[in-house]
Each structure stands twice: as structure tokens, then as C-alpha cells.
Design an enzyme around this catalytic site. Structure first.
Site, PDB file in Angstrom:
ATOM      1  N   ASP A   1       0.822  -1.217   0.000  1.00 39.82           N
ATOM      2  CA  ASP A   1       0.000   0.000   0.000  1.00 39.82           C
ATOM      3  C   ASP A   1       0.854   1.265   0.000  1.00 39.82           C
ATOM      4  OD1 ASP A   1      -2.158  -1.801   0.267  1.00 39.82           O
ATOM      5  OD2 ASP A   1      -1.984  -1.748   2.437  1.00 39.82           O
TER       6      ASP A   1
ATOM      7  N   GLU B   1     -11.182   0.219  -4.143  1.00 40.69           N
ATOM      8  CA  GLU B   1     -10.579   0.749  -2.910  1.00 40.69           C
ATOM      9  C   GLU B   1      -9.340   1.542  -3.284  1.00 40.69           C
ATOM     10  OE1 GLU B   1      -9.914  -2.855  -0.735  1.00 40.69           O
ATOM     11  OE2 GLU B   1      -8.336  -3.557  -2.071  1.00 40.69           O
TER      12      GLU B   1
END
Length: 485
Positions: A12, A175
Site C-alpha cells: 500500500d 478501494e
């Protein structure tokens, strides 16, 4: 693009630039300190400068359960301060949390929370009027999908009604949103397809932040799904405009190995690509930045009281007491990330008054290790509910234990490599000669077996009494230079 810029469990990624210097943040899940921060001047080589979440007031201690804690962050610089927004999934009801700092190496502020923003993967951006907008993947039943709301980042106060923006192209799990203002357009970058083999990066644009958003005609702009590329699961990207006016992208990916369905063991890693703007859309140039293989070797002799930021523990910060050079007294875990496909780690331990385990682990249920109690060393493997003691040998109260991740031999009629690696457990004598206690299939310490979002960690767990770690050595193992059996 086959070599990560930040190897090992560093998923991430989020990136920003200040002048000619770039800063990178990664999610950290149950490990504390949380959210490692790195610095670079060339986008390829990165220095770990610290963590954003280092105190209980920022990251309350937890039980350290696997895949809990801190999810994906976004790192931005605005009005002379760094802003980091992220999700503590254990405090999800409080909303997204924001911390700030003048120096990304810290100290970072105590968090403010944004109420009513249940979900994950928050992003911060500022419009031309200086208003800050929080965008996130909302879990609210009445607001399902990618939502955005204006906020005061200093207090967490919500300044308007949340609105849905764009929920992607129809793939699973939209997302990881990031908003950018470029040439009069608002661009919304998403991760879609789930963070497994179907992972992808998609983008849409609108003239107004609130939309409506038009998807790129070439979506997904990055994916390796249904290919034989050695890097898979590519997604969860962030863009940065470089000092020379060009653009780049950081994204996560994995390096699966072994026989189908293949297994990735070190977690999701951070990769780099170039970006061109063509007809108003970002086009990814994956091979723009050659990343040479790195030597990630280090030796820590614990010569001073301060721990290097590579060291973490699950649930709470490492509990250590420095008793002098080469005498780091441990309570609980002291762990660091596995950074290479093949590696060697050695821990020298004083267990004359205690018991410790030297382990490679993904979580409490999936680990291989060597337990020393001052009289013996025992090799143990734990795979889910199954735990087996493999062998026990006599040993002294000061021991050197070794774990290696080795390239497995080829086998079968098609000369396949069936496992991602073999984990070898050994005891070293004073001359460095190894007594190998066993070699074990590495696939059982993979995400495909253990499940979740993290990767392999290596380190020591103090299990009772007084345990001192005298030295820890990690070396990148160029296993490809060795003959295969």
C-alpha cells in the site's frame, strides 16, 4: 520491472515530493512502530528514516492479532507540513485518523479522527480554495463505495455531506482511492479486483471534484492478471509529479514462486513505474526506471541503546532493555522483515537464564523456528493447527542459531521447482560450522497458505526468564550463483 524499490512486506505505498526529495509511506498492520517512512532523491534507492506511529497515544497497544492494526496510509505535504491519514482497523468506529509533522522522520502529532468515515484506504487532497477533502472506501451501508467529504484536517471536523464519487469499472473491491488535480481535471485513481491475482489500477476523471467521473478508455491502466509476468497482484498505486515535470507511480506487487498456484512469501512489496500523459490520461511505462538488485545485508551488534527502525513487534513496540554493548535484553518479540527471495539470518543469544525462539513467521500459527533453553536447541514447525517438534540437540547457554531461505531443487518430469523455497534451521558452533536440524517446505509460510495481508518476519521471541540478543546478522543470499541439486 521485476525488482522492488522497497522489498519485503511493504504494501500500500503512498508517495509525495518536497522539492527534489521524495517520501514514501507503507501500511504496517499489526506491527509497531506503525507506518514506516522512507526518503529518496532518485525514486530508486530509499532510506528508512522512521515511523509515523510510535507512541501508545497514536497507536494503542493491542493483542497483535494477525492482519489487524494499521491499513493503507496516504502521505501528503501541504502548507509546510506532512499529513498522513490512515485507518486503525481496531478503532474503525472512530473514523480515519490524521497525524502531521514538520519532519517526516518525526515526531508526528497525536491523531485526530474524522467521525462518520467508517472504511479503509483514506486519501487527502486540497482544492484551489485550500479546502481539504478526505476520500475513502466507505463501509457505511448508506454510502457504499468511494466516498469523499470536505474536512478540517487540524481537528477532524467534517465540513459537509459525504458524497459518492466513482465506484470503478465493475471489478471486485474498489478501494485505495487517490485524487489529483492535473490540467483542470480531477483524476481519481483506484485499486480494483482485490489484492490477489486479479488486482488492477484504474482511473477516471471529472471537471469537478464531485463528478461525474469518466473512466479511462484504456482501463485498467496497470495489471498483470492472466500473464506470466514474475511480478503479480499489481495494484494499489499512487502518482507523483517529479522534480523535472515528469510523473511516476508506486504500486504494490508480489513475486510468487513454485508450482501452480504459486506462493508469495515476503508479502506485498513496493514497485516503481513511469507515467506519461497521453490525450489527457495517465499511461504507465513499467520499464522506465531500472532497479538493480540490492544487497540488503546488515549486522546489528546492539552497540547502543537506540533500536534501528527496522525492528518491530506485533501489537506494541518492542520491549527491550539495553544492558550494554551486545547485551539487548528482550521481552516478547523483536522482528524485522525478510527482504529477499533467498537469505541467511543468524542470531547469537544468551539464554543462560531464560528461553528464546529464533523464528521466521507470518503469524502465531505459521512459523518455523529454533528454541534454545540453555541446555538444548529444538527445531519446531507450526502450520495452522499442526505443530511438530522435529528434533532436539544439546547446546550451551550462549548459542548461534541460523535460518536460511534456500532455492529448492528441481524435481519431476518437467523439472519443476515445486516450492517457493526451503527453510533450513541450523545451530552453528564457535567456528561457524552448521549442524542442520532440518529443511522445510517454504510454501507453508506463504500468504496463499496463511492468508492475510502481511509477509514473513524474522527475529527472536523471548519466552521466559532473561534473554539477551548479542548479535543479529542478515545477508542477501545470491542463491542463483550456486549449483542446483
Amino acid at each position: 520491472m521485476t525488482v522492488p524499490i522497497v522489498p519485503g512486506f511493504h504494501p500500500d505505498p503512498s508517495i509525495c515530493r518536497v522539492g527534489s526529495t521524495y517520501y514514501l509511506a507503507n501500511s504496517s498492520f499489526e506491527y509497531v512502530p506503525g507506518v514506516p517512512i522512507r526518503r529518496s532523491t532518485d525514486l530508486v534507492s530509499w532510506e528508512l528514516v522512521g515511523h509515523a506511529l510510535t507512541r501508545p497515544s497514536q497507536l494503542p497497544p493491542s493483542g497483535g492479532a494477525a492482519n489487524t492494526g494499521i491499513y493503507a496510509p496516504t502521505l501528503r505535504h501541504h502548507d509546510g507540513r506532512f499529513h498522513l491519514v490512515t485507518t486503525n482497523i481496531l478503532e474503525a468506529g472512530r473514523g480515519q485518523l490524521i497525524v502531521t509533522a514538520e519532519d517526516p522522520a518525526g515526531p508526528w502529532s497525536d491523531p485526530v479522527h474524522v467521525p462518520g468515515t467508517d472504511g479503509i484506504d483514506p486519501d487527502l487532497c486540497w482544492d484551489e480554495a485550500g479546502v481539504c477533502h478526505l476520500t475513502w472506501a466507505s463501509f457505511r451501508p448508506e454510502l457504499p463505495g468511494i466516498a469523499s467529504v470536505p474536512i478540517d484536517p487540524a481537528t477532524g471536523a467534517v465540513l459537509g455531506e459525504p458524497r459518492l464519487l466513482w465506484n470503478g469499472t465493475g471489478l471486485a473491491a474498489p478501494e485505495g482511492p487517490h485524487l489529483y488535480r492535473v490540467d483542470g481535471w480531477w483524476y481519481l485513481l483506484l485499486a480494483e479486483g482485490g489484492t490477489e491475482r486479479g488486482h488492477a489500477v484504474t482511473v477516471a476523471r471529472a471537471r469537478a471534484l464531485a463528478g461525474p467521473y469518466e473512466p479511462a478508455p484504456t482501463n485498467p491502466i496497470l495489471t498483470h492478471r492472466s500473464t506470466t509476468h514474475p511480478v503479480q497482484n499489481t495494484g494499489h498505486a499512487d502518482l507523483v509529479e517529479c522534480a523535472d515535470g515528469s510523473w511516476a507511480m508506486v504500486h504494490l506487487g508480489v513475486r510468487p514462486r513454485g508450482k501452480t498456484p504459486q506462493f508469495h512469501v515476503n508479502g506485498r512489496e513496493t514497485f516503481l513505474a513511469g507515467v506519461d500523459w497521453v490525450d489527457g490520461w495517465p499511461v504507465v511505462a513499467e520499464d522506465r526506471y531500472p532497479v538493480p538488485p540490492a544487497d540488503n545485508s546488515f549486522t546489528d551488534g546492539f552497540a547502543s541503546a537506540g533500536l534501528h527502525p527496522r525492528w518491530v513487534a506485533p501489537g506494541a513496540a518492542p520491549r527491550t532493555h539495553w544492558a550494554g554493548p551486545g547485551e539487548l535484553v528482550l521481552s516478547g518479540f523483536l522482528l524485522t522483515r525478510a527482504l529477499d527471495e533467498y537469505w541467511t539470518a543468524v542470531a547469537r543469544l544468551d539464554v543462560s537464564a531464560g528461553e528464546a525462539a529464533f523464528v521466521v513467521r507470518i503469524d502465531d500459527r505459521h512459523w518455523y523456528g529454533l528454541t534454545a533453553d540453555g541446555a538444548t536447541v529444538t527445531a519446531t514447525v507450526a502450520i495452522g493447527p499442526a505443530r511438530a517438534v522435529v528434533t532436539t540437540v544439546a547446546a550451551g547457554s550462549v548459542v548461534s542459531l541460523r535460518i536460511r531461505a534456500l532455492r529448492p531443487p528441481v524435481s519431476g518430469p518437467f523439472q519443476e521447482i515445486t516450492e517457493p523455497d526451503l527453510i533450513e534451521l541450523s545451530v552453528l558452533d564457535d567456528d561457524g560450522r552448521a549442524e542442520v536440524l532440518g529443511s522445510f517446505d517454504g510454501r507453508y509460510l506463504s500468504t496463499e497458505v496463511a492468508a492475510g495481508f502481511t509477509g514473513r518476519m524474522i527475529g527472536v521471541e523471548a519466552r521466559g526468564g532473561t534473554v539477551s540478543l548479542r548479535e543479529f546478522r542478515y545477508s542477501t543470499d545470491r542463491e542463483e550463483d550456486r549449483p542446483r541439486s
